[in-house]
Design an enzyme around this catalytic site. Sequence first.
Site, PDB file in Angstrom:
ATOM      1  CG  HIS A  61     -20.874  15.747  32.044  1.00 21.87           C
ATOM      2  ND1 HIS A  61     -20.261  15.565  33.320  1.00 21.87           N
ATOM      3  CD2 HIS A  61     -20.930  14.501  31.680  1.00 21.87           C
ATOM      4  CE1 HIS A  61     -20.253  14.310  33.711  1.00 21.87           C
ATOM      5  NE2 HIS A  61     -20.420  13.482  32.447  1.00 21.87           N
ATOM      6  CG  ASN A  92     -19.191  21.513  36.718  1.00 18.63           C
ATOM      7  OD1 ASN A  92     -20.115  21.464  35.606  1.00 18.63           O
ATOM      8  ND2 ASN A  92     -18.694  20.373  36.945  1.00 18.63           N
TER       9      ASN A  92
END
Length: 187
Positions: A61, A92
Amino acid sequence: TYYSLSYSEENKQANWVFYRLTPSFINSGLERTDDFRSDPAVSKGAATLNDYKGSGYDRGHLCPAADMKLNNVSISESFYLSNMSPQEASFNRGIWSSLESLVRTWCLTEDTIYVATGPFFKDNRGHIGSNRVTVPGYYYKAILDVTGEKKMIALVLPNAKSSAPIESFVISVDSLEALTGIDFFPG
């Protein structure tokens, strides 16, 4: 509805995302929806779920789902693939996740902040999938605090596992603007 982005057809992901973050976006208690899907506003040059499948990279994201817990629309729209970028899993789920959490802490302390996030296409790590989604070499965040005395900070992190302190990735917003060619927070 709750964030803006500039889309790169060439790289099959956003050049940047921008949003206003307040405590109400963080404190609702809504859970992740994990409904990853194509963005209906991107008609060509779009990444697909198949591009990420088996690639070894996370759908990272840019505008985190945890920053969009205001309502069902805000959290669901954070799962558009236009808001995703191929991130090394250890990045991430490691230092990038820690930085996202730190930004939320700053929001709870300061009340209202503005966040710009994106990939920095330098020293890219190739492409994934049949649509050739670029795997960026770096990611950045630029953050503006408008509560009280205005403050800004920028960070650039390599798309790789890191145990370095987050502070070691801080640069000035002016330096980030010179690197990316983007004028963050004009005026």
